[in-house]
Design a protein around this motif. Structure first.
Motif, PDB file in Angstrom:
ATOM      1  N   SER A 191       3.081   7.179  -0.266  1.00 43.29           N
ATOM      2  CA  SER A 191       2.833   7.949   1.009  1.00 43.29           C
ATOM      3  C   SER A 191       2.446   7.339   2.229  1.00 43.29           C
ATOM      4  O   SER A 191       1.651   6.324   1.850  1.00 43.29           O
ATOM      5  CB  SER A 191       1.761   8.889   0.485  1.00 43.29           C
ATOM      6  OG  SER A 191       1.364   9.872   1.640  1.00 43.29           O
ATOM      7  N   PHE A 192       2.935   7.361   3.008  1.00 41.63           N
ATOM      8  CA  PHE A 192       2.596   6.942   4.330  1.00 41.63           C
ATOM      9  C   PHE A 192       1.029   7.199   4.819  1.00 41.63           C
ATOM     10  O   PHE A 192       0.261   6.490   5.243  1.00 41.63           O
ATOM     11  CB  PHE A 192       3.389   7.089   5.850  1.00 41.63           C
ATOM     12  CG  PHE A 192       4.665   6.078   5.459  1.00 41.63           C
ATOM     13  CD1 PHE A 192       4.528   4.810   6.152  1.00 41.63           C
ATOM     14  CD2 PHE A 192       5.805   6.413   4.736  1.00 41.63           C
ATOM     15  CE1 PHE A 192       5.625   3.909   6.196  1.00 41.63           C
ATOM     16  CE2 PHE A 192       6.868   5.554   4.775  1.00 41.63           C
ATOM     17  CZ  PHE A 192       6.674   4.289   5.363  1.00 41.63           C
ATOM     18  N   THR A 193       0.836   8.532   4.625  1.00 39.87           N
ATOM     19  CA  THR A 193      -0.329   9.387   4.892  1.00 39.87           C
ATOM     20  C   THR A 193      -1.564   8.622   4.258  1.00 39.87           C
ATOM     21  O   THR A 193      -2.574   7.914   4.807  1.00 39.87           O
ATOM     22  CB  THR A 193      -0.484  10.789   4.804  1.00 39.87           C
ATOM     23  OG1 THR A 193       0.740  11.260   5.567  1.00 39.87           O
ATOM     24  CG2 THR A 193      -1.612  11.497   5.357  1.00 39.87           C
ATOM     25  N   ARG A 194      -1.439   8.523   2.908  1.00 38.91           N
ATOM     26  CA  ARG A 194      -2.596   8.123   2.038  1.00 38.91           C
ATOM     27  C   ARG A 194      -2.739   6.430   2.236  1.00 38.91           C
ATOM     28  O   ARG A 194      -3.596   5.887   2.382  1.00 38.91           O
ATOM     29  CB  ARG A 194      -2.252   8.375   0.564  1.00 38.91           C
ATOM     30  CG  ARG A 194      -2.241   9.672   0.170  1.00 38.91           C
ATOM     31  CD  ARG A 194      -2.294   9.889  -1.193  1.00 38.91           C
ATOM     32  NE  ARG A 194      -1.210   9.607  -2.007  1.00 38.91           N
ATOM     33  CZ  ARG A 194      -0.163  10.219  -2.210  1.00 38.91           C
ATOM     34  NH1 ARG A 194      -0.056  11.490  -1.891  1.00 38.91           N
ATOM     35  NH2 ARG A 194       1.102   9.932  -2.633  1.00 38.91           N
TER      36      ARG A 194
ATOM     37  N   SER B 195      -3.549   4.082  11.700  1.00 41.28           N
ATOM     38  CA  SER B 195      -2.860   5.226  12.012  1.00 41.28           C
ATOM     39  C   SER B 195      -1.599   5.057  11.446  1.00 41.28           C
ATOM     40  O   SER B 195      -1.017   4.206  11.203  1.00 41.28           O
ATOM     41  CB  SER B 195      -2.342   5.393  13.690  1.00 41.28           C
ATOM     42  OG  SER B 195      -1.401   4.511  14.092  1.00 41.28           O
ATOM     43  N   GLN B 196      -0.992   6.414  10.973  1.00 37.43           N
ATOM     44  CA  GLN B 196       0.313   6.330  10.379  1.00 37.43           C
ATOM     45  C   GLN B 196       1.464   5.901  11.206  1.00 37.43           C
ATOM     46  O   GLN B 196       2.728   5.391  10.577  1.00 37.43           O
ATOM     47  CB  GLN B 196       0.567   7.902   9.955  1.00 37.43           C
ATOM     48  CG  GLN B 196       1.659   8.162   9.021  1.00 37.43           C
ATOM     49  CD  GLN B 196       1.676   9.474   8.457  1.00 37.43           C
ATOM     50  OE1 GLN B 196       0.883  10.224   8.627  1.00 37.43           O
ATOM     51  NE2 GLN B 196       3.154  10.071   8.292  1.00 37.43           N
TER      52      GLN B 196
ATOM     53  N   ALA C 109      -2.112   4.825   4.919  1.00 38.59           N
ATOM     54  CA  ALA C 109      -2.581   4.510   6.099  1.00 38.59           C
ATOM     55  C   ALA C 109      -4.109   4.731   6.199  1.00 38.59           C
ATOM     56  O   ALA C 109      -4.783   4.114   6.626  1.00 38.59           O
ATOM     57  CB  ALA C 109      -2.089   5.521   7.399  1.00 38.59           C
ATOM     58  N   ALA C 110      -4.550   5.787   5.384  1.00 33.55           N
ATOM     59  CA  ALA C 110      -5.942   6.247   5.098  1.00 33.55           C
ATOM     60  C   ALA C 110      -7.009   5.334   4.400  1.00 33.55           C
ATOM     61  O   ALA C 110      -7.743   4.718   4.820  1.00 33.55           O
ATOM     62  CB  ALA C 110      -6.217   7.413   4.759  1.00 33.55           C
TER      63      ALA C 110
ATOM     64  N   ALA D  11       0.758  -0.989  -0.023  1.00 33.54           N
ATOM     65  CA  ALA D  11       0.075  -0.002  -0.097  1.00 33.54           C
ATOM     66  C   ALA D  11       0.579   1.292  -0.172  1.00 33.54           C
ATOM     67  O   ALA D  11       0.515   2.138  -0.848  1.00 33.54           O
ATOM     68  CB  ALA D  11      -0.985  -0.013   1.365  1.00 33.54           C
ATOM     69  N   VAL D  12       1.973   1.328   0.896  1.00 30.16           N
ATOM     70  CA  VAL D  12       2.772   2.527   0.700  1.00 30.16           C
ATOM     71  C   VAL D  12       3.408   2.549  -0.576  1.00 30.16           C
ATOM     72  O   VAL D  12       3.563   3.834  -1.063  1.00 30.16           O
ATOM     73  CB  VAL D  12       3.767   2.302   2.143  1.00 30.16           C
ATOM     74  CG1 VAL D  12       4.850   3.340   1.891  1.00 30.16           C
ATOM     75  CG2 VAL D  12       3.260   2.108   3.376  1.00 30.16           C
ATOM     76  N   ALA D  13       4.156   1.588  -1.102  1.00 33.55           N
ATOM     77  CA  ALA D  13       4.698   1.630  -2.266  1.00 33.55           C
ATOM     78  C   ALA D  13       3.799   2.159  -3.426  1.00 33.55           C
ATOM     79  O   ALA D  13       4.205   2.913  -4.236  1.00 33.55           O
ATOM     80  CB  ALA D  13       5.372   0.337  -2.677  1.00 33.55           C
TER      81      ALA D  13
END
Length: 295
Positions: free
Chosen positions: A20-23, A31-32, A25-26, A14-16
Motif C-alpha cells: 500500500s502506498f498509503t500505509r 506524503s503519498q 507513506a505513513a 516499504a511499499v512492497a
C-alpha cells in the motif's frame, strides 16, 4: 544508467512490504504523492515495472519481487550497523518496534517500559497491538511478545511475565437470571461473550482443565470482540459470561461487579515472552529494552 537513489530503494521496500502506498507513506513519514513520484522515477530509471497497482492493492511484479529479496537483507544490515555505531554516543538511542496484544501491553510491557523511556529520551518505541502471529522479520518488527507456547522455535525467547490463567466471569444480574454453570460443558446452554482470534480467523474455543482432564468448549452469544477489556465491560453490563485474563478482572470481582465461576477448571498458561532474531540482541537500545522487560 544514472546512479540509483538509495532512498528510493528503501521507499520501494516499504511499499512492497506494506502492499500500500498509503500505509508505506505513513510509515515513512512522507506524503503519498512524494512516494508515488519517487517509485515512478525508480521504475523509469531502471526501465522495469516493479509494482503492479490496482485500485485496492499494490503487489510486486516478478522483477519487483527479485529486487525486494535482493535489497531487504542488505538494507537491514546497514540499519543494524548504524544502530551498532550508536554505541559511540554518550546516550543510547534508536527506535524499537514491537508487536503485542493489548493484555501483554497493559499487564507486563507498558509498566516496565515507562521508566526506561523516561531514563533514555533518545530511545523511541512503536507498539503495534494485535492478537495475530506476525512474522516479525518480514514485517519489520524488532521483536514480538506472545505466550511461551506460541513463540517460534528459531527465535531467541526471553520470559518477561509470570504464568497466568483465564477465568470465567459474569455479572450478578446475569447469574440471577440464568444460573451459574457447574461444568464447562454447561456453557453451551448459556449466553457467552466470544473472542475472535484474528490469526486463526475463527472464534476462540475456551480451554479448561481439571484433574488432568483437558477440554475445549465452543460457546455462542450476542457479541464478539478481539479485545479482553471490551469483553469485561460487556460482562459487567450483563451481556453474558466472559473468559478473560484473571489479573485484569480482579478488581471487578473484588467490587462485586462480576462473579468468578468454574474457578477449579481454569488452568495456568505459559506467561509472556519477548522473542526476536539473534541479530537484534547486540543493538544497545534494544538490549536496554530487553533487560527492562525480562524477569
Amino acid at each position: 544508467m544514472a546512479k540509483t537513489d538509495l532512498n528510493q530503494l528503501a521507499w520501494f521496500q516499504a511499499v512492497a512490504e506494506e502492499h500500500s502506498f498509503t500505509r508505506a507513506a505513513a510509515k515513512l513519514g512522507i506524503s503519498q504523492s512524494t512516494l508515488s513520484h519517487a517509485i515512478r522515477q525508480l521504475e523509469e530509471r531502471m526501465g522495469i515495472r516493479l509494482l503492479s497497482r490496482t485500485t485496492r492493492s499494490v503487489a510486486t511484479t516478478i522483477a519487483g519481487e527479485r529486487l525486494l529479496q535482493t535489497i531487504a537483507p542488505r538494507i537491514g544490515e546497514i540499519e543494524d550497523e548504524i544502530a551498532t555505531l550508536m554505541t559511540f554516543r554518550d546516550k543510547p538511542s534508536g527506535s524499537i518496534r514491537l508487536t503485542l496484544s493489548d493484555h501483554a501491553l497493559e499487564s507486563v510491557v507498558w509498566p516496565k517500559l515507562k521508566p526506561v523511556l523516561s531514563a533514555y529520551p533518545d530511545i523511541s518505541v512503536e507498539l503495534i497491538l494485535d492478537s495475530t502471529f506476525r512474522n516479525i522479520v518480514e514485517e519489520g518488527f524488532d521483536a514480538g511478545v506472545r505466550l511461551g507456547e506460541a513463540v517460534e522455535k528459531d527465535m531467541i525467547a526471553v520470559r518477561i511475565g509470570p504464568d497466568w490463567r483465564l477465568v470465567a466471569v459474569a455479572s450478578p444480574s446475569y447469574l440471577d437470571a440464568h444460573g451459574a454453570p457447574e461444568h464447562p460443558h454447561e456453557l453451551v446452554g448459556h449466553v457467552c461473550i466470544n473472542m475472535r482470534h484474528e490469526s486463526a480467523g475463527g472464534l476462540y474455543a475456551w480451554e479448561f482443565e481439571k484433574d488432568g482432564q483437558a477440554l475445549r468448549v465452543r460457546v455462542s452469544g450476542q457479541v464478539t470482540f478481539n479485545n479482553s477489556y471490551a469483553m469485561i465491560d460487556a460482562a459487567v453490563s450483563g451481556y453474558g459470561i466472559a473468559y478473560v485474563p484473571e489479573n485484569i478482572v480482579e478488581q471487578h470481582v473484588a467490587s462485586g461487579a462480576l462473579v468468578q465461576i468454574l474457578d477449579d477448571w481454569s488452568p495456568l498458561f505459559d506467561g509472556y515472552f519477548l522473542y526476536y532474531p539473534s541479530r537484534r540482541q547486540n543493538l544497545p537500545a534494544f538490549k536496554i529494552v530487553v533487560d527492562a522487560l525480562r524477569i
